[in-house]
Each structure stands twice: as structure tokens, then as C-alpha cells.
Write an enzyme that holds these catalytic residues in place. Structure first.
Site, PDB file in Angstrom:
ATOM      1  CG  ASP A 197      -1.747   1.197   1.407  1.00  0.00           C
ATOM      2  OD1 ASP A 197      -2.673   1.342   0.583  1.00  0.00           O
ATOM      3  OD2 ASP A 197      -1.505   2.012   2.311  1.00  0.00           O
TER       4      ASP A 197
ATOM      5  CD  GLU B  91      -2.044   2.441  -3.891  1.00  0.00           C
ATOM      6  OE1 GLU B  91      -3.168   2.940  -4.033  1.00  0.00           O
ATOM      7  OE2 GLU B  91      -1.249   2.817  -3.029  1.00  0.00           O
TER       8      GLU B  91
END
Ligand code: LM2
Ligand code: CA
Length: 481
Positions: free
Chosen positions: A215, A241
Site C-alpha cells: 500500500d 501500488e
């Protein structure tokens, strides 16, 4: 020129309602349903561990999904929005989605069903709570103080914008050293922080996890991620990401040395082609559009963030969404990740939960959308698996919204997103002669097809009508004779 869409007509004339109203998935023998390699990811967003485990056995394994991506499993701040998951307060595997024991059992069950597990790992930051609080599992914490884990010296204080928050994405220092929406930003250049993060990831690896979605990767230098990766106890699949932003200093390509990277342009461009432009333009969709190299890219129509931001197709687009997913699963660019949502009316609305914020068991089609079970999407996973490695041949388009292509010798898809049916045409597939299940309208199971059968002649052609906003797909893994 932008094309006018008739949404009402799309709903009436498009994919028959029966295709969208999900049915219970019959479970054929796992071996028969999973030819070739299995790379398709499904993001079971905010599902609890017990429900993920059940889904692996009942649907994901039988339908050929290769990986399930689960929401962050660590202890988090305690309230009802979905995004509490992105505010860690400790690395205990105790969350509103389940206990450590339930998590462990889920991993084992999914593995037994032939499905690997990717964990959404929140490593850039801790909580964004100015005054601290008590976490889901009872841990007391402060904004920059997580007892036994981190204290004030483990965070960045970037000294910008009066509140240490990121404001300017055109400034690399700010993007990586300031706070993303007030989330306490970890000093990922410090060896202590890297080691602590690796300890968390290694704990998950010890539970059998197969990979991580990292993330907020854009908010950490690629070198910091590389250093954390170097501390892992064994190899793990990584997908980072990194949201592409035109002209920004931090670019997705910087991260490909660490592993895969999400290609955010894909879902936005695909939506634009379906909504305003032409499917015909998709003939070279992928690297020619300036995207990441196919081998490094993970693509999706939407994810939990983009479905709330707009500019992409989501479950709300019904038939068009199913077609876009069918295209994604048939088109050999990147690794496809299918989104599976809970339904919501407000951005912050959390998943179906009980009075104490504990996520309740998934009930598909009631509170949970379960896009990954929609027959078109679930059946096209089998298409992806059966056509793995085969190139695109026999591209056809009418210049507008009707396209068709083969996956050499393995499968064929034609999508008609025109407002009227296209009949009286034959399609050259180059496939072996025989009778194939149209997996857009039928499910192939135990050698029979619940929908229309397409006959490919000895020269590799078939004739069929393709309805408006509809498609036909056939592949060698769903051949009757
Ligand atoms: C991500 N990738 O980089 C996640 O995919 C995305 O869903 C996360 O944002 C974000 N990064 C941080 O991990 C979500 C959500 C935000 C939410 C944060 C933290 O989109 O709205 O922020 O998680 O929970 C919320 C409030 C925000 C507040 C913040 C801190 O919306 O207003 O900031 O909490 O309290 C003051
Ligand atoms: Ca950072």
C-alpha cells in the site's frame, strides 16, 4: 467526437438480466477447471477471513482464480468506515475481519483449494489520529507512539505546509516524507523501521501468505522497499501500488525492479473507450499506450479507491462492467485483478458489520456485490487460464464499437458495444473445428454447456448474431466436442 450512449437501451438490450443476476457457482472438480497457469487475482475487499476461506473452496478454486487479495489484517483504529484498515496501530493479526487463528485457517483453506493469498500490507504509515486512541484489539496508541513498536523518532516530520501533510505531488521529497492525509509517516530509510516492517511481513509469510500488495508504495522510495524486501525470509510475490500521475516526479517505472506495479491508467482508459470513445482503439491496448511493461503490470477495471473516485467502470455499470471485465480477462496485457465490492451509498461507508464494527459474514448479492461471481466474469477467468501465453491474432473491428480477436489457437472473443445487434456475419477464429460453449452466456461444467453452443467449422469460422452491448467468447477449455 464523443458518442452518445443510451443507458436505458443498454440495460434492456444488453446482457440479459439473467447473466448479471448471479447464480450459485456449481463446483466442478478443481483439476478440470484450472488448465494452464492461474494468475488472475481477485480482491475480496473487506471480506472477513471466514468468508474468504469459504469462497476459496466454493468458488475461487473451482473457477480458476489464482490469487485472492485480502484487506489489511493488522490491528487498526476502531471505527466503522472501511478505511480504518489503512490505519495500523500494531502488527497483531487481529482486526475487524478476524483473529489470527481465523487468518491462519483461511490461508490453509485457500491453499487446499489451489488459491494463493496476497495480503494488502500497509507499510508507509501508521494511524492518522491526532489524539491517539485504543485500537481494535485493545492497544493504546498515540499518533506518533505505538508501544513496543514505534516511537516519535521512527516518523518523518517533513516541515512542510504547516501540518506536515503532502500537498504538492510535483515534489518528490514531499510525496515521500510528508504525511498522506495525516497518516504518521514511517521513516522507511531507518534500519529499525525496515526491520520492524520486515518482521511483520515475515510473520505473515510464516502463516503461509504468498505475496503482498504494498500500500502507498509511491510514498516510499523504491530503494526503501528494496531494503525491506531484502529482509524477507523467503521470496514473495510483490505488487506495488504506485498511482500514475502525468508529469509527477515519482513514476511507476522506478518500482519495477522490486516486483510488479499497478497500472492505474488501464482502468481509466478502458472506461473512456467504453463510455466515450471506441472499442476499435483497443487493438494495441497496453505498452503502446505508454503503460508499464506487460510482465510487470497488474491491471484492473476498478479497485476500492478508484471505484469511489469515479472515472472508471464499476459494478453500478452492470452489463458494460461485465463486458469491460470480459475484455480485460481476454486481453493479454498485464496480470488482471478482478474487483469484488460491498455495495455502498457513501464514500466512507464501511462493510456490513455488527454493532462492534466486526465485519459480518459475506452474503453475496445482499450488501456485497460479488462481481467475481457474476457468470460473465467468473467464466472469463477460465478463458484467461485456457489462453495463457497465446498471442492476439485475427483482430477485427468495424471502426467503432464492434471488436473481435483470437488468442492464437486457444480462444476467441467478440464484443459488440453498438446500440444494435450485429447479425449475418461470420468470424474467423483459427480454432480447431468443434462445438464450444459460449462462456458469456453459459457455464461449462462436467462437459456440458448451460448456454448457447458455437460451432467452429473445419476452416476455423463460426456464424452468430451478437446482440447490442453483448459478447460471445469461446475457448479450448470449454469445448464440447
Ligand atoms: C492507499 N494507497 O496508497 C489506499 O489504497 C487508500 O485506500 C488509503 O486511503 C491510503 N492509501 C492510505 O493507506 C484510505 C482512505 C482515506 C483514509 C485513509 C486512512 O481513502 O479516506 O483517510 O485510508 O484511513 C481517512 C480520512 C482522512 C483522514 C485520515 C486520517 O478520510 O480525512 O485524514 O483518515 O485520520 C485527516
Ligand atoms: Ca513515506
Amino acid at each position: 467526437m464523443h458518442r452518445r450512449r443510451c443507458r436505458a437501451a443498454a440495460l434492456v438490450l444488453g446482457l440479459a438480466a439473467s447473466l448479471l443476476v448471479p447464480t450459485t457457482v456449481a463446483a466442478p472438480p478443481a483439476a478440470a477447471a484450472t488448465p494452464g497457469s492461474k494468475k488472475v487475482i481477485v480482491q475480496l475487499f473487506e471480506w472477513n477471513w471466514t468468508s474468504v476461506a469459504n469462497e476459496c473452496t466454493s468458488t475461487l478454486g473451482p473457477k480458476g482464480y489464482g490469487y485472492v487479495q485480502v484487506s489489511p489484517p493488522q490491528e487498526h483504529v476502531n471505527s466503522s468506515p472501511w478505511w480504518v484498515s489503512y490505519q495500523p496501530v500494531s502488527y497483531r493479526i487481529e482486526s475487524r475481519k478476524g483473529t489470527r487463528a481465523q487468518f491462519q485457517s483461511m490461508v490453509n483453506t485457500c491453499h487446499n483449494a489451489g488459491v494463493k493469498v496476497i495480503v494488502d500490507a500497509v507499510v508507509n504509515h501508521m494511524s492518522g489520529q491526532e489524539n491517539g486512541g485504543t485500537g481494535w484489539a485493545g492497544t493504546s496508541y498515540g499518533h506518533y507512539n505505538y508501544p513496543g513498536v514505534y516511537s516519535s523518532q521512527d516518523f518523518h516530520y517533513c516541515g512542510r505546509n504547516g501540518n506536515n501533510d503532502i500537498a504538492n505531488y510535483n515534489d518528490r521529497y514531499e510525496v515521500q516524507n510528508c504525511e498522506l492525509v495525516n497518516l504518521a509517516d514511517l521513516k522507511t530509510e531507518s534500519d529499525y523501521v525496515r526491520t520492524r516492517l520486515a518482521t511483520y511481513l515475515n510473520d505473515l509469510l510464516s502463516l503461509g501468505v504468498d505475496g503482498f500488495r504494498l500500500d502507498g508504495s509511491k510514498h516510499m522510495p523504491a530503494a526503501d522497499i528494496a531494503a525491506i524486501k531484502a529482509k524477507l525470509s523467503r521470496s514473495a510475490y510483490l505488487v506495488q501500488e504506485v498511482i500514475y500521475g502525468a508529469g509527477e516526479p515519482v513514476q511507476p517505472t522506478e518500482y519495477t525492479g522490486n516486483g510488479d506495479v499497478h497500472e492505474f491508467r488501464y482502468g481509466k482508459d478502458l472506461a473512456r473507450m467504453f463510455n466515450n470513445e471506441r472499442l476499435a482503439y483497443l487493438r494495441n491496448f497496453g505498452e503502446s499506450w505508454g503503460y508499464l511493461s506487460s510482465a510487470k503490470a497488474v491491471v484492473f477495471t476498478d479497485n476500492h479507491d478508484t471505484q469511489r473516485e469515479g472515472g472508471v467502470l464499476t459494478y453500478r455499470d452492470r452489463g458494460e462492467y461485465a463486458l469491460a471485465n470480459a475484455f480485460m480477462l481476454a486481453w493479454p496485457y498485464g496480470t488482471p485483478a478482478v474487483m469484488s465490492s460491498f455495495t455502498y451509498s457513501g464514500r466512507d461507508q464501511g462493510p456490513p458489520s455488527d454493532g462492534s464494527n466486526k465485519v459480518t459474514n459475506t452474503t453475496c448479492y445482499s450488501g456485497w456485490e460479488c462481481e467475481h461471481r457474476w457468470p460473465v466474469i467468473a467464466n472469463m477467468v477460465g478463458f484467461r487460464n485456457a489462453t495463457e501465453g497465446a498471442g492476439v491474432t485475427n483482430w477485427y473491428d468495424n471502426g467503432y464499437q464492434h471488436i473481435a480477436f483470437s488468442r492464437a489457437g486457444k480462444g476467441y472473443l467478440t464484443v459488440n458495444d453498438e446500440d444494435s445487434a450485429i447479425s449475418g456475419r461470420s468470424y474467423y477464429t483459427g480454432l480447431p473445428a468443434g462445438r464450444y460453449c459460449d462462456v458469456i452466456h453459459g457455464t461449462f461444467s462436467n462437459g456440458s454447456c448451460s448456454g448457447p453452443v458455437i460451432t467452429v467449422d473445419s476452416a476455423g469460422w463460426f456464424a452468430a448474431t451478437v446482440n447490442a452491448h453483448d459478447a460471445i467468447a469461446i475457448h479450448v477449455g470449454a469445448k464440447l466436442s
